[in-house]
Design a protein around this motif. Structure first.
Motif, mmCIF file in Angstrom:
data_model
loop_
_atom_site.group_PDB
_atom_site.id
_atom_site.type_symbol
_atom_site.label_atom_id
_atom_site.label_comp_id
_atom_site.label_asym_id
_atom_site.label_seq_id
_atom_site.Cartn_x
_atom_site.Cartn_y
_atom_site.Cartn_z
ATOM 1 N N SER A 5 5.715 -3.173 -0.603
ATOM 2 C CA SER A 5 5.023 -1.906 -0.321
ATOM 3 C C SER A 5 4.953 -1.644 1.176
ATOM 4 O O SER A 5 4.984 -2.563 1.994
ATOM 5 N N GLY A 6 4.861 -0.368 1.518
ATOM 6 C CA GLY A 6 4.730 0.025 2.913
ATOM 7 C C GLY A 6 3.964 1.322 3.023
ATOM 8 O O GLY A 6 4.023 2.170 2.128
ATOM 9 N N THR A 7 3.238 1.474 4.112
ATOM 10 C CA THR A 7 2.452 2.697 4.328
ATOM 11 C C THR A 7 2.583 3.144 5.769
ATOM 12 O O THR A 7 2.779 2.319 6.675
ATOM 13 N N VAL A 16 8.092 10.128 4.233
ATOM 14 C CA VAL A 16 8.734 9.258 3.249
ATOM 15 C C VAL A 16 9.604 8.219 3.946
ATOM 16 O O VAL A 16 9.561 7.023 3.630
ATOM 17 N N ALA A 17 10.386 8.679 4.920
ATOM 18 C CA ALA A 17 11.336 7.791 5.598
ATOM 19 C C ALA A 17 10.649 6.598 6.244
ATOM 20 O O ALA A 17 11.161 5.473 6.188
ATOM 21 N N MET A 18 9.507 6.823 6.853
ATOM 22 C CA MET A 18 8.831 5.725 7.553
ATOM 23 C C MET A 18 8.524 4.559 6.614
ATOM 24 O O MET A 18 8.644 3.398 6.992
ATOM 25 N N SER A 19 8.148 4.861 5.379
ATOM 26 C CA SER A 19 7.797 3.798 4.436
ATOM 27 C C SER A 19 9.002 3.251 3.681
ATOM 28 O O SER A 19 9.152 2.035 3.542
ATOM 29 N N PHE A 68 6.458 6.935 -4.646
ATOM 30 C CA PHE A 68 5.802 7.308 -3.391
ATOM 31 C C PHE A 68 4.565 8.132 -3.699
ATOM 32 O O PHE A 68 4.566 8.940 -4.638
ATOM 33 N N LEU A 69 3.508 7.921 -2.938
ATOM 34 C CA LEU A 69 2.301 8.743 -3.020
ATOM 35 C C LEU A 69 1.943 9.245 -1.629
ATOM 36 O O LEU A 69 2.125 8.518 -0.642
ATOM 37 N N ASP A 70 1.444 10.480 -1.559
ATOM 38 C CA ASP A 70 1.113 11.067 -0.267
ATOM 39 C C ASP A 70 -0.349 11.472 -0.200
ATOM 40 O O ASP A 70 -1.005 11.664 -1.231
ATOM 41 N N TYR A 71 -0.851 11.593 1.024
ATOM 42 C CA TYR A 71 -2.212 12.064 1.281
ATOM 43 C C TYR A 71 -2.123 13.161 2.338
ATOM 44 O O TYR A 71 -1.637 12.923 3.447
ATOM 45 N N PHE A 72 -2.555 14.363 1.964
ATOM 46 C CA PHE A 72 -2.521 15.530 2.851
ATOM 47 C C PHE A 72 -3.955 15.970 3.067
ATOM 48 O O PHE A 72 -4.654 16.308 2.099
ATOM 49 N N ALA A 73 -4.405 15.976 4.310
ATOM 50 C CA ALA A 73 -5.794 16.336 4.610
ATOM 51 C C ALA A 73 -5.832 17.467 5.629
ATOM 52 O O ALA A 73 -5.064 17.477 6.599
ATOM 53 N N GLU A 126 -4.388 22.792 11.519
ATOM 54 C CA GLU A 126 -3.885 21.423 11.635
ATOM 55 C C GLU A 126 -4.168 20.634 10.359
ATOM 56 O O GLU A 126 -5.046 20.978 9.572
ATOM 57 N N TYR A 127 -3.398 19.566 10.178
ATOM 58 C CA TYR A 127 -3.554 18.696 9.011
ATOM 59 C C TYR A 127 -3.099 17.298 9.387
ATOM 60 O O TYR A 127 -2.519 17.081 10.463
ATOM 61 N N ASP A 128 -3.353 16.345 8.529
ATOM 62 C CA ASP A 128 -2.853 14.986 8.743
ATOM 63 C C ASP A 128 -2.134 14.530 7.483
ATOM 64 O O ASP A 128 -2.421 15.004 6.375
ATOM 65 N N LEU A 129 -1.211 13.620 7.677
ATOM 66 C CA LEU A 129 -0.388 13.118 6.586
ATOM 67 C C LEU A 129 -0.373 11.606 6.593
ATOM 68 O O LEU A 129 -0.284 10.976 7.652
ATOM 69 N N ALA A 130 -0.437 11.031 5.423
ATOM 70 C CA ALA A 130 -0.207 9.592 5.258
ATOM 71 C C ALA A 130 0.468 9.405 3.907
ATOM 72 O O ALA A 130 0.416 10.292 3.043
ATOM 73 N N GLY A 131 1.121 8.281 3.734
ATOM 74 C CA GLY A 131 1.771 8.031 2.460
ATOM 75 C C GLY A 131 2.117 6.568 2.309
ATOM 76 O O GLY A 131 2.039 5.800 3.272
ATOM 77 N N PHE A 132 2.459 6.186 1.091
ATOM 78 C CA PHE A 132 2.946 4.820 0.914
ATOM 79 C C PHE A 132 3.970 4.761 -0.204
ATOM 80 O O PHE A 132 3.970 5.563 -1.134
ATOM 81 N N ALA A 133 4.862 3.801 -0.035
ATOM 82 C CA ALA A 133 5.938 3.594 -0.995
ATOM 83 C C ALA A 133 5.811 2.210 -1.604
ATOM 84 O O ALA A 133 5.375 1.254 -0.943
ATOM 85 N N VAL A 134 6.203 2.105 -2.861
ATOM 86 C CA VAL A 134 6.299 0.813 -3.538
ATOM 87 C C VAL A 134 7.734 0.655 -4.011
ATOM 88 O O VAL A 134 8.311 1.563 -4.614
ATOM 89 N N GLY A 135 8.309 -0.500 -3.706
ATOM 90 C CA GLY A 135 9.669 -0.801 -4.129
ATOM 91 C C GLY A 135 9.706 -2.154 -4.812
ATOM 92 O O GLY A 135 8.683 -2.837 -4.946
ATOM 93 N N VAL A 136 10.906 -2.541 -5.245
ATOM 94 C CA VAL A 136 11.056 -3.812 -5.944
ATOM 95 C C VAL A 136 12.341 -4.488 -5.481
ATOM 96 O O VAL A 136 13.335 -3.831 -5.180
ATOM 97 N N ALA A 137 12.294 -5.806 -5.424
ATOM 98 C CA ALA A 137 13.467 -6.604 -5.087
ATOM 99 C C ALA A 137 13.501 -7.831 -5.981
ATOM 100 O O ALA A 137 12.448 -8.328 -6.421
ATOM 101 N N GLU A 138 14.697 -8.304 -6.269
ATOM 102 C CA GLU A 138 14.853 -9.570 -6.979
ATOM 103 C C GLU A 138 14.405 -10.692 -6.041
ATOM 104 O O GLU A 138 14.791 -10.714 -4.876
ATOM 105 N N LYS A 139 13.555 -11.567 -6.532
ATOM 106 C CA LYS A 139 12.983 -12.616 -5.677
ATOM 107 C C LYS A 139 14.067 -13.418 -4.965
ATOM 108 O O LYS A 139 13.945 -13.734 -3.774
ATOM 109 N N SER A 140 15.148 -13.722 -5.667
ATOM 110 C CA SER A 140 16.215 -14.545 -5.085
ATOM 111 C C SER A 140 17.048 -13.776 -4.065
ATOM 112 O O SER A 140 17.828 -14.386 -3.322
ATOM 113 N N LYS A 141 16.875 -12.448 -3.999
ATOM 114 C CA LYS A 141 17.692 -11.641 -3.103
ATOM 115 C C LYS A 141 16.885 -10.988 -1.983
ATOM 116 O O LYS A 141 17.397 -10.110 -1.279
#
Length: 346
Positions: A62-64, A88-91, A105-110, A153-168
């Motif tokens: 995961s990354g945010t 999106v790209a940052m995460s 991906f999930l986003d937060y717009f305030a 004005e507004y602010d943005l935040a977001g986070f992504a969840v991904g998956v990888a094979e443990k051995s890779k």
């Protein structure tokens, strides 16, 4: 004294109807990003996703992040359609570094007062970024908070969840002397160093709408969305062994590449090995920015670094080019002398 006037949430500055209108605008955008695994998306209290069954030992990665002060330029230039892709790209680029396929991906717009058109433009960029990364825009939050943000004005935040094979999983531990450092071209300054970018623009006071790089204006160049490398690199991983990767974000080349290097190694990069986009030369000249500061603040034209063995360098380069990337051999791995810096640009 008791007040007889009935107050509503709208009187307090929150427009529920505007929020509902935004959700209606967002739903078709999110629908375009759906992928295998989505069990429940926009509208529920929680978003549901099933890990793909092809993974034997799945590890969630995961990354945010946010977009930083590049948003201030978006407000100033009234350009809101690209910052969502930046978000999106940052995460997704961050979790890619460990070999992860982006899942959702999930986003937060305030904001202080919700402007449906502006918010829809932002979310449109988020949806485009998710499509480019192959991940689902599965949910998010729009918060209207009167008095918290200046008008417009507004602010943005977001986070992504991904998956990888443990051995890779890619951790950089196998990086050794003699390995080759490949650089993938950036689309510009991406989303980092914008406090300095804005300072330089303030000092030089250029015409932001005049042609700057070919037919592109300076406004277009500084707001160019961050390149998303996910699909291209995942495809390359099927053909060659990638030993380590670094997403070049805040801290530039000098501080991000060492994050994946064993302590006894140095990445020696050759400045002449890749073309530096005009934007960076212009900023260095206008801001009188020292060379070391440029490489410590900006990506200087390289958005992702990939380290492979010398034996696989040709194959990796060919596959990345076949996937549409501009690829440069920007350096090599050598033994570290004492406590010298782990990335040097010569």
């Amino acid at each position: 004294m008791t007040q007889t006037t009935s107050l509503s949430y709208r009187d307090a500055g929150v427009d529920i109807d505007a929020g509902d209108a935004l959700v209606d605008r967002i739903k078709p955008l999110a629908k375009k990003t759906l992928r295998d695994g989505v069990l429940g998306g926009i509208g529920g209290f929680g978003a549901l996703f099933e890990v793909p069954k092809r993974y034997k030992e799945p590890v969630l990665v995961s990354g945010t992040d946010g977009v930083g002060t590049k948003l201030k330029l978006a407000f100033q230039l009234n350009r809101h359609d690209t910052v969502g892709q930046d978000l999106v790209a940052m995460s997704v680029n961050d979790i890619l570094v460990q070999g992860a396929e982006s899942l959702f991906f999930l986003d937060y717009f305030a904001c202080g007062k919700l402007d449906v058109d502006t918010a829809a433009a932002v979310v449109g960029g988020i949806a485009k970024g998710c499509e480019l990364a192959g991940c689902a825009l599965i949910g998010g939050e729009t918060a209207e908070m009167p008095g918290m943000y200046p008008a417009g004005e507004y602010d943005l935040a977001g986070f992504a969840v991904g998956v990888a094979e443990k051995s890779k999983l890619i951790d950089g531990k196998s990086i050794a002397e003699g390995d080759v450092v490949l650089g993938l071209a950036s689309s510009g300054a991406h989303s980092n160093g914008y406090s300095l970018v804005r300072k330089i623009i303030e000092r030089s006071n250029p015409d932001m709408n005049a042609p700057f790089d070919g037919e592109r204006t300076l406004a277009e160049v500084v707001m160019a969305p961050t390149r998303i490398y996910v699909k291209q690199v995942l495809a390359t991983m099927q053909k060659v062994t990638i030993k380590g990767m670094a997403h070049i974000t805040g801290g530039g080349l000098l501080e991000n590449v060492p994050r994946v290097l064993p302590e006894n190694t140095v990445a020696e990069l050759t400045k002449a090995a890749w073309p530096r986009p005009k934007l960076f030369d212009w900023m260095q000249a206008e801001g009188n920015v020292a060379e070391n500061e440029m490489h410590r603040t900006f990506n200087c034209g390289i958005g992702m670094v990939i380290i492979v063995s010398a034996a696989e360098a040709d194959a990796a380069e060919a596959e990345l080019k076949a996937q549409g990337e501009a690829v440069y051999r920007i350096g090599k791995i050598r033994a570290r002398q004492g406590d010298e810096a782990q990335t040097v640009v010569v």
